[in-house]
Design a protein around this motif. Structure first.
Motif, PDB file in Angstrom:
ATOM      1  N   THR A   1      -6.695  40.780  -0.379  1.00  0.00           N
ATOM      2  CA  THR A   1      -5.863  40.099  -1.372  1.00  0.00           C
ATOM      3  C   THR A   1      -4.609  40.905  -1.684  1.00  0.00           C
ATOM      4  OG1 THR A   1      -7.811  39.041  -2.346  1.00  0.00           O
ATOM      5  CG2 THR A   1      -5.819  39.147  -3.695  1.00  0.00           C
ATOM      6  N   ALA A   2      -4.785  42.225  -1.872  1.00  0.00           N
ATOM      7  CA  ALA A   2      -3.627  43.083  -2.148  1.00  0.00           C
ATOM      8  C   ALA A   2      -2.686  43.143  -0.954  1.00  0.00           C
ATOM      9  CB  ALA A   2      -4.111  44.488  -2.516  1.00  0.00           C
ATOM     10  N   LEU A   3      -3.255  43.135   0.276  1.00  0.00           N
ATOM     11  CA  LEU A   3      -2.437  43.164   1.476  1.00  0.00           C
ATOM     12  C   LEU A   3      -1.606  41.897   1.594  1.00  0.00           C
ATOM     13  CD1 LEU A   3      -2.107  45.099   3.973  1.00  0.00           C
ATOM     14  CD2 LEU A   3      -3.677  43.589   5.173  1.00  0.00           C
ATOM     15  N   GLY A   4      -2.220  40.745   1.304  1.00  0.00           N
ATOM     16  CA  GLY A   4      -1.496  39.492   1.395  1.00  0.00           C
ATOM     17  C   GLY A   4      -0.359  39.387   0.393  1.00  0.00           C
ATOM     18  N   LYS A   5      -0.546  39.914  -0.791  1.00  0.00           N
ATOM     19  CA  LYS A   5       0.492  39.844  -1.821  1.00  0.00           C
ATOM     20  C   LYS A   5       1.711  40.689  -1.465  1.00  0.00           C
ATOM     21  CE  LYS A   5      -2.649  38.855  -5.685  1.00  0.00           C
ATOM     22  NZ  LYS A   5      -3.194  39.332  -6.968  1.00  0.00           N
ATOM     23  N   ARG A   6       1.550  41.673  -0.553  1.00  0.00           N
ATOM     24  CA  ARG A   6       2.661  42.545  -0.173  1.00  0.00           C
ATOM     25  C   ARG A   6       3.205  42.199   1.209  1.00  0.00           C
ATOM     26  NH1 ARG A   6       2.290  47.366  -3.379  1.00  0.00           N
ATOM     27  NH2 ARG A   6       3.467  48.502  -1.799  1.00  0.00           N
ATOM     28  N   SER A   7       2.777  41.063   1.785  1.00  0.00           N
ATOM     29  CA  SER A   7       3.138  40.729   3.161  1.00  0.00           C
ATOM     30  C   SER A   7       4.127  39.567   3.222  1.00  0.00           C
ATOM     31  CB  SER A   7       1.886  40.354   3.976  1.00  0.00           C
ATOM     32  OG  SER A   7       0.971  41.422   4.031  1.00  0.00           O
ATOM     33  N   TRP A   8       4.796  39.453   4.375  1.00  0.00           N
ATOM     34  CA  TRP A   8       5.605  38.304   4.699  1.00  0.00           C
ATOM     35  C   TRP A   8       5.486  38.033   6.198  1.00  0.00           C
ATOM     36  CZ3 TRP A   8       9.370  39.334   8.281  1.00  0.00           C
ATOM     37  CH2 TRP A   8       9.829  40.647   8.377  1.00  0.00           C
ATOM     38  N   PHE A   9       5.766  36.801   6.592  1.00  0.00           N
ATOM     39  CA  PHE A   9       5.619  36.406   7.986  1.00  0.00           C
ATOM     40  C   PHE A   9       6.826  35.587   8.403  1.00  0.00           C
ATOM     41  CE2 PHE A   9       4.084  33.621  11.411  1.00  0.00           C
ATOM     42  CZ  PHE A   9       3.601  34.592  12.282  1.00  0.00           C
ATOM     43  N   ARG A  10       7.317  35.870   9.621  1.00  0.00           N
ATOM     44  CA  ARG A  10       8.481  35.160  10.156  1.00  0.00           C
ATOM     45  C   ARG A  10       8.172  34.675  11.563  1.00  0.00           C
ATOM     46  NH1 ARG A  10      13.702  38.668  10.719  1.00  0.00           N
ATOM     47  NH2 ARG A  10      12.686  39.325  12.650  1.00  0.00           N
ATOM     48  N   VAL A  11       8.541  33.436  11.858  1.00  0.00           N
ATOM     49  CA  VAL A  11       8.392  32.885  13.199  1.00  0.00           C
ATOM     50  C   VAL A  11       9.705  32.217  13.578  1.00  0.00           C
ATOM     51  CG1 VAL A  11       7.427  30.715  12.314  1.00  0.00           C
ATOM     52  CG2 VAL A  11       7.003  31.384  14.690  1.00  0.00           C
ATOM     53  N   ASP A  12      10.153  32.442  14.825  1.00  0.00           N
ATOM     54  CA  ASP A  12      11.420  31.872  15.229  1.00  0.00           C
ATOM     55  C   ASP A  12      11.388  31.476  16.700  1.00  0.00           C
ATOM     56  OD1 ASP A  12      11.250  34.754  15.198  1.00  0.00           O
ATOM     57  OD2 ASP A  12      13.221  34.816  16.103  1.00  0.00           O
ATOM     58  N   TYR A  13      12.203  30.490  17.016  1.00  0.00           N
ATOM     59  CA  TYR A  13      12.387  30.005  18.377  1.00  0.00           C
ATOM     60  C   TYR A  13      13.527  30.776  19.024  1.00  0.00           C
ATOM     61  CZ  TYR A  13      14.325  27.021  22.032  1.00  0.00           C
ATOM     62  OH  TYR A  13      14.841  26.554  23.210  1.00  0.00           O
ATOM     63  N   LEU A  14      13.335  31.185  20.281  1.00  0.00           N
ATOM     64  CA  LEU A  14      14.343  31.949  21.015  1.00  0.00           C
ATOM     65  C   LEU A  14      14.977  31.078  22.086  1.00  0.00           C
ATOM     66  CD1 LEU A  14      12.348  35.276  21.584  1.00  0.00           C
ATOM     67  CD2 LEU A  14      13.951  34.746  19.740  1.00  0.00           C
ATOM     68  N   HIS A  15      16.275  31.196  22.220  1.00  0.00           N
ATOM     69  CA  HIS A  15      17.023  30.505  23.269  1.00  0.00           C
ATOM     70  C   HIS A  15      17.833  31.584  23.993  1.00  0.00           C
ATOM     71  CE1 HIS A  15      18.647  26.833  25.083  1.00  0.00           C
ATOM     72  NE2 HIS A  15      19.807  27.464  25.127  1.00  0.00           N
ATOM     73  N   MET A  16      17.272  32.102  25.113  1.00  0.00           N
ATOM     74  CA  MET A  16      17.798  33.316  25.725  1.00  0.00           C
ATOM     75  C   MET A  16      18.421  33.039  27.089  1.00  0.00           C
ATOM     76  SD  MET A  16      14.708  35.965  24.788  1.00  0.00           S
ATOM     77  CE  MET A  16      15.677  37.375  25.319  1.00  0.00           C
ATOM     78  N   ASP A  17      19.368  33.911  27.450  1.00  0.00           N
ATOM     79  CA  ASP A  17      19.995  33.895  28.775  1.00  0.00           C
ATOM     80  C   ASP A  17      19.740  35.241  29.444  1.00  0.00           C
ATOM     81  OD1 ASP A  17      20.998  31.420  28.084  1.00  0.00           O
ATOM     82  OD2 ASP A  17      22.971  32.197  27.509  1.00  0.00           O
TER      83      ASP A  17
END
Length: 423
Positions: free
Chosen positions: A70-86
């Motif tokens: 519970t304490a770990l979740g309160k201090r966490s964040w999550f990011r997901v992104d799509y990549l368009h690479m060359d």
């Protein structure tokens, strides 16, 4: 009458005291006075559990593990992104060995057929291979620590494939001489070295294809990164500067294949010569990383720039297979040759990232970014093929396609779009 009642009360009190004393001294818990039995037990009275039959709670944040999570979740964040690479293209690179005194148009002869003329030939080029618009995905998990932030990132791209295809080369040629290449419909020719040395274009040895030729390049990339980002020296809104350091792993794999067919003008007849060449490479880079992050922070948006450099070792492998080259099947005179090689080289890796983040709520944001990555030394399959030939019987030659590993710089770039969730 008063005295009579007083005497009875006094007598009852005496009897009670005597009985209590005898009960306490009796080893079995019974008094000495006849007719009086007071039971006694050394067992504790039963405790009534009013929760019997009820299920325990699924999540109890007072338990050690649940409390930690519970304490770990309160201090966490999550990011997901799509990549368009060359990925970096091979560029204007001719397939085959270098030639001297190239003419335009290039007229070649078939030394495998006693020097018979085959007309105009064209050397295939990798300039048409395109490795852009490659899709991928990236996920990042962040954890707020005391004085710093921990970020763990994973990413990967799909396998990008592009081909060069020259089919039905004999179409619209003179029906009497379908194997003779013309300026409009030339044959495909791959030049070879002569005993390891470049030869004149007029007398060089060639792998000649008058039916069809195809080349294919596949590429993919993935990796992971773990870094610690120091807290800003000036917290709150405004300009901020943060140092970072960690460890990085990067993998880049490619495969380059060629297939050429020659049937000496036979139209749809089975090919009399088949040339197959395949080369693969794998670059695995890993090492420590340092960098910094400059940001403009506002409660509604955040802009950041993150330059960083990783001092990695490139544990790379290269493999090349060829055969058959001048026959329809592998034989003793035209064997299947395999060359496999591995080395470790020091390879700095530099990356520059730009990110713009829009905070829609205190817990949810959307963002877009641009990434540029440059690698000092990588090996690529089309650079490792060694096109050679040695003299054969009756003025002919024996082609020997082997491997000669080369290292060169490489870059990739692209856009990213995603969202951030803060718990």
């Amino acid at each position: 009458m008063f005295r009579s009642n007083l005497f009875r009360c006094f007598s009852l009190i005496c009897v009670t005291l005597v009985g209590s004393d005898a009960f306490a001294q009796h080893p079995h818990g019974y008094g000495q006075m006849p007719g009086i039995h007071v039971p006694q037990s050394s067992y504790q009275a039963p405790i009534l559990d009013y929760y019997v039959g009820q299920k325990p709670p699924l999540w109890d944040d007072q338990q050690p593990i649940e409390k930690f999570v519970t304490a770990l979740g309160k201090r966490s964040w999550f990011r997901v992104d799509y990549l368009h690479m060359d990925f970096q293209r091979p560029g204007n690179l001719a397939i085959g060995a270098p030639l001297l005194n190239i003419t335009d148009p290039l007229t070649v002869a078939d030394e495998l057929a006693g020097g018979a003329p085959t007309g105009v030939g064209i050397i295939p080029n990798l300039n048409g291979i395109d490795l852009s618009d490659n899709s991928g995905i990236r996920g990042t998990w962040g954890l707020d620590l005391q004085g710093a932030e921990f970020e763990l990132e994973f990413f990967g791209t799909e396998q990008k494939t592009d081909t060069i295809t020259m089919a039905n080369l004999q179409a619209f040629r003179d029906p009497l001489f379908p194997a003779i290449g013309t300026t409009a419909r030339p044959n495909v020719v791959v030049p070879l070295l002569t005993t390891g040395a470049p030869a004149d274009a007029a007398s060089a040895n060639y792998l000649i294809y008058d039916q069809s030729y195809a080349a294919e390049l596949k590429a993919k990339m993935w990796g992971a990164e773990a870094i610690l980002v120091r807290d800003s020296y000036v917290p709150g809104e405004g300009l901020s500067w943060q140092w970072l350091g960690g460890f990085r792993y990067m993998a880049f794999e490619e495969q380059f294949s060629q297939l050429g067919l020659f049937n000496n003008g036979g139209g749809v007849a089975p090919a009399t010569r088949i040339s197959q060449i395949r080369s693969t490479t794998a670059n695995h880079m890993y090492g420590p990383e340092v960098g910094a992050r400059a940001s403009i922070v506002h409660r509604k948006f955040t802009f950041s720039m993150t330059p960083r450099i990783a001092f990695t070792l490139n544990d790379h492998t290269a493999k090349t297979q060829s055969g058959p080259l001048v026959g329809t099947a592998v034989s003793a005179t035209d064997p299947l040759r395999t060359f496999d090689e591995s080395h470790i080289e020091f390879t700095p890796l530099f990356e520059l990232s730009f990110t713009g983040e829009l905070h829609l709520t205190p817990n949810f944001s959307i963002f877009g970014g641009y990434d540029f990555m440059w690698m000092y030394k990588v090996t690529r399959p089309f650079d490792n093929i060694h096109y050679n030939s040695v003299p054969g019987a009756a003025g002919s030659f024996n082609p020997i396609v082997s491997q000669q590993v080369n290292l060169d710089t490489f870059y990739t770039k692209g856009l990213s779009f995603g969202c951030v969730l803060r718990y």
